[in-house]
Design an enzyme around this catalytic site. Structure first.
Site, mmCIF file in Angstrom:
data_model
loop_
_atom_site.group_PDB
_atom_site.id
_atom_site.type_symbol
_atom_site.label_atom_id
_atom_site.label_comp_id
_atom_site.label_asym_id
_atom_site.label_seq_id
_atom_site.Cartn_x
_atom_site.Cartn_y
_atom_site.Cartn_z
ATOM 1 N N HIS A 80 -6.487 58.890 23.012
ATOM 2 C CA HIS A 80 -6.692 57.507 22.573
ATOM 3 C C HIS A 80 -8.032 56.967 23.089
ATOM 4 C CE1 HIS A 80 -5.593 53.490 21.223
ATOM 5 N NE2 HIS A 80 -5.947 53.030 22.410
ATOM 6 N N GLU A 128 -4.121 62.260 18.319
ATOM 7 C CA GLU A 128 -3.353 61.147 18.888
ATOM 8 C C GLU A 128 -2.074 60.908 18.089
ATOM 9 O OE1 GLU A 128 -4.228 56.501 20.089
ATOM 10 O OE2 GLU A 128 -4.981 57.313 18.207
ATOM 11 N N ASN A 160 -15.453 90.075 33.337
ATOM 12 C CA ASN A 160 -15.420 91.481 33.743
ATOM 13 C C ASN A 160 -14.071 91.845 34.353
ATOM 14 O OD1 ASN A 160 -17.771 92.637 32.925
ATOM 15 N ND2 ASN A 160 -18.793 92.583 34.903
#
Length: 695
Positions: free
Chosen positions: A46, A68, A432
């Site tokens: 919001h 929302e 990695n």
């Protein structure tokens, strides 16, 4: 109203809201019934919608509006959180971050609408509410009105546009619009009385309608609206080719609008033209005002588009730290006044003793001032690490491996300049660990390990350094495979590989373009990971080392200086030149007899309390002619890099000093031994040695 001045604030606050959404969605994925998390996500979405709307970023506002809507229904208990919904919401966050990236670069959100994400959100919303997908378009319109709290009504008493005093030239414009088939709408907009920035909301209404037609009349006029010289309503006449429904939707998408009254306007409905003469006289003035208004708006828009925000230039500071800083500056002024007073009584014994006292006082104040400024520049490492849980979550799905990231020490603080640069190296190491380090789910089960792999990111302070460890409980580094790969690439001969230690073999991973991955994937395998990490870490004055145990996992250890600006250093002499060695790298200073120097593989070493330490003669490394008298003793500075030690042979010790590091820029580019320069008290320049490249 020009909102470009708020762009930097918007960028900073949007980053915070996006990070909050990321964190909360990760929690929601594991706890779909967590009401507090759902409420937090709704509030963040919001806030983002309102901020984007205020700044005029319509695409960003629309996407957050749909997010929302979904959480509004979840919060009201009308639908449940699903795995598909979480995936789409993460895609939505990526889209919002892309918008933010565009805004940072050009102060504009771009042209991408992300219709696929919006349609997926609305589809999930309709399925969750048990509604038919084919009614989606209709529901979106009504949903927008409901959430924004807008009612589009017809009420003659509230339709103030019907009472507008239409001038004769405006009547001509209306008649011409009708002649060419355009629509003429009278609009009255009511802003919520709780709205704080009503001028900003009104500005957004006008800006939204600009692209759909031409506003020929406004009451009050635009200048008064920009100056907030109006109540909570304003009226206008709009000439447009758009339909009434489209105009309704455009205004409905703007938050904090209470009511909208809109209807077709005819010349008969406008007020009687009873003061024709006065209108003709005021025509030129009105037209001039109109032009000024247009120019004002155009200038505001141009300023907004041309101003590129400066990012990563701000640091949030605790007010107590600023108070300490202010007190120290006050003491600095007192010290200055003391020195001025002493200069007036020059030549007396009292003046000389007072001068020494003031110098000592000044030294204490400047040291405290330095410490205080450094604390202000310090930023928790959390600002970098908080985006990694999301990255590991995405990698887990992409690689089809179950994994969990455990972080500790996020409150550890580093200099802002280091924080800005450390993110990419840590990301490389974590990727990695996920791709190379952790085995597949089946391999882990076969090896008797938990199916879910663990990756650890730990940060802690160690003296004047911050240590960051990235480790995993995977298969570890296969040293023999590394040697074999090095021989295949021609980096080593087979004979060199056979006698190479495990430590040196692991260091091969930091060579450019070196990778042990069998296949190239989106995640890794191109050989651009660890060498980039090492280069970046060393450019920050730090170092990196790797430890591994086959079958148990790997551990990458990064050591970074707390600050890159001012450090404590040991000043030494080599011939006629002076050099600085950072104090954080020094273990001890030894007086070594020449007879104690031995040779191992044709290299000089000493045995210091059971440790065999290689000797580095700095005069030969730096090509400096030593004018030191030949004696049977050498002054050796023992320095360390991780668990490695080396002895630097110097001519003379000058002493410990607090030095300011100055960059040498592009003047010396081919020698990594020099880490910078400093200006001494007598104006002489001393070079700072980068110990990491010597050990």
């Amino acid at each position: 109203m020009d909102v470009s001045q708020y762009l930097e604030i918007f960028i900073d606050e949007t980053k915070e809201h996006l990070q909050s959404l990321n964190d909360q969605l990760l929690i929601l994925e594991t706890e779909p019934e967590n009401v507090e998390t759902i409420n937090e996500i709704f509030r963040a979405a919001h806030s983002l919608k309102g901020m984007a709307g205020t700044m005029g970023f319509k695409r960003m506002q629309r996407l957050t509006h749909d997010m929302e809507n979904v959480f509004s229904e979840i919060r009201n208990g009308n639908m449940k959180v699903t795995a598909d919904l979480v995936d789409v919401l993460f895609k939505g966050l990526d889209a919002l971050e892309a918008y933010l990236s565009n805004i940072q670069e050009s102060a504009d959100e771009g042209t991408e609408d992300y219709e696929d994400i919006i349609s997926q959100l609305n589809k999930i919303l309709n399925i969750g509410l048990g509604k038919e997908t084919k009614e989606q378009g209709k529901e979106e319109v009504s949903g927008a009105d409901a959430v924004a709290g807008i009612t589009v009504q017809s009420d003659s008493s509230a339709e103030k546009f019907r009472n507008l005093n239409i001038q004769s030239y405006e009547r001509k414009a209306i008649q011409k619009a009708y002649d060419i088939g355009m629509n003429v709408f009278g609009i009255t907009v009511y802003i919520q009385e709780t709205c704080i920035l009503k001028a900003a909301r009104a500005f957004l209404v006008f800006k939204s309608l600009e692209g759909l037609g031409e506003v020929i009349k406004s009451q009050p006029d635009i200048q008064d609206i920009e100056d907030e010289k109006f109540d909570f309503d304003f009226s206008m006449v709009l000439l447009t080719k758009e339909s009434l429904e489209n105009i309704e939707m455009t205004i409905a998408n703007i938050s904090e609008i209470q009511n909208v009254y809109i209807d077709h306007l005819t010349l008969e409905q406008s007020a009687d033209d009873t003061m024709e003469a006065e209108e003709e006289n005021s025509h030129k003035q009105e037209k001039s005002n109109g032009k000024n208004t247009v120019n004002t708006k155009n200038n505001a828009i141009a300023a907004k588009q041309s101003s590129k925000p400066v990012v990563n230039r701000s640091v949030r500071v605790d007010i107590e730290k600023l108070d300490v800083l202010m007190n120290l500056v006050s003491e600095l002024i007192i010290a200055k006044n003391g020195l001025v007073s002493i200069s007036s009584s020059e030549g007396t014994s009292r003046g000389e003793s007072g001068f020494n006292e003031q110098i000592e006082y000044l030294e204490r104040v400047t040291t405290n001032l330095h410490e205080s400024v450094m604390k202000v520049r310090m930023v928790p490492i959390e600002s970098v690490t908080n985006r990694f849980p999301r990255m590991i979550r995405d990698l887990s799905k992409k690689l089809d491996k179950k994994m969990e990231l455990y972080m500790s020490g996020e409150e550890t603080e580093l200099d802002r300049t280091v924080i800005d640069e450390i993110g990419d190296p840590l990301m490389h190491l974590l990727r990695n660990a996920a791709d190379h380090g952790l085995e597949s789910n089946q391999e882990r089960i076969a090896a008797g390990k938990p199916e879910v792999g663990s990756i650890f990111l730990e940060a802690y302070q160690d003296g004047n350094n911050v240590v960051i460890e990235v480790r995993d409980d995977g298969g570890g580094i296969n040293v023999e495979k590394v040697k074999k790969k090095a021989v295949e690439k021609g980096t080593l001969t087979q004979e060199q590989a056979d006698v190479m230690s495990e430590k040196d073999a692991i260091d091969l991973l930091f060579r450019p373009s070196f990778s042990t991955a069998d296949t190239i994937s989106e995640v890794s395998g191109r050989g651009v990971g660890l060498d980039v990490v090492k280069t970046k870490i060393e450019s920050l004055g730090g170092d990196i080392e790797a430890n591994t145990k086959l079958g148990a996992g790997s551990n990458f250890i990064i050591r970074l200086p707390l600050t890159l600006a001012i450090i404590q250093a040991l000043m030494v002499e080599l011939g006629s030149e002076k050099y600085a060695i950072p104090l954080g790298s020094i273990q001890t200073i030894e007086d070594v007899k020449i007879s104690e120097i031995k040779y191992v593989h044709s290299k000089e070493v000493i045995n210091l309390r059971g440790n065999v330490i290689p000797i580095i003669r700095l005069d030969k490394v730096l090509d400096v002619e030593s004018d030191h008298e030949v004696t049977d003793h050498l002054t050796v500075v023992i320095v360390s890099k991780g668990d490695r030690l080396a002895g630097l042979v110097i001519d003379n010790l000058i002493g410990q000093q607090e030095i300011v590091i100055k960059s040498i820029g592009k003047y010396i580019t081919n020698n990594k031994i020099i880490g910078g320069a400093t200006i001494l008290g007598d104006g002489e320049v001393a070079l700072i040695l980068d110990v990491n490249t010597l050990v």
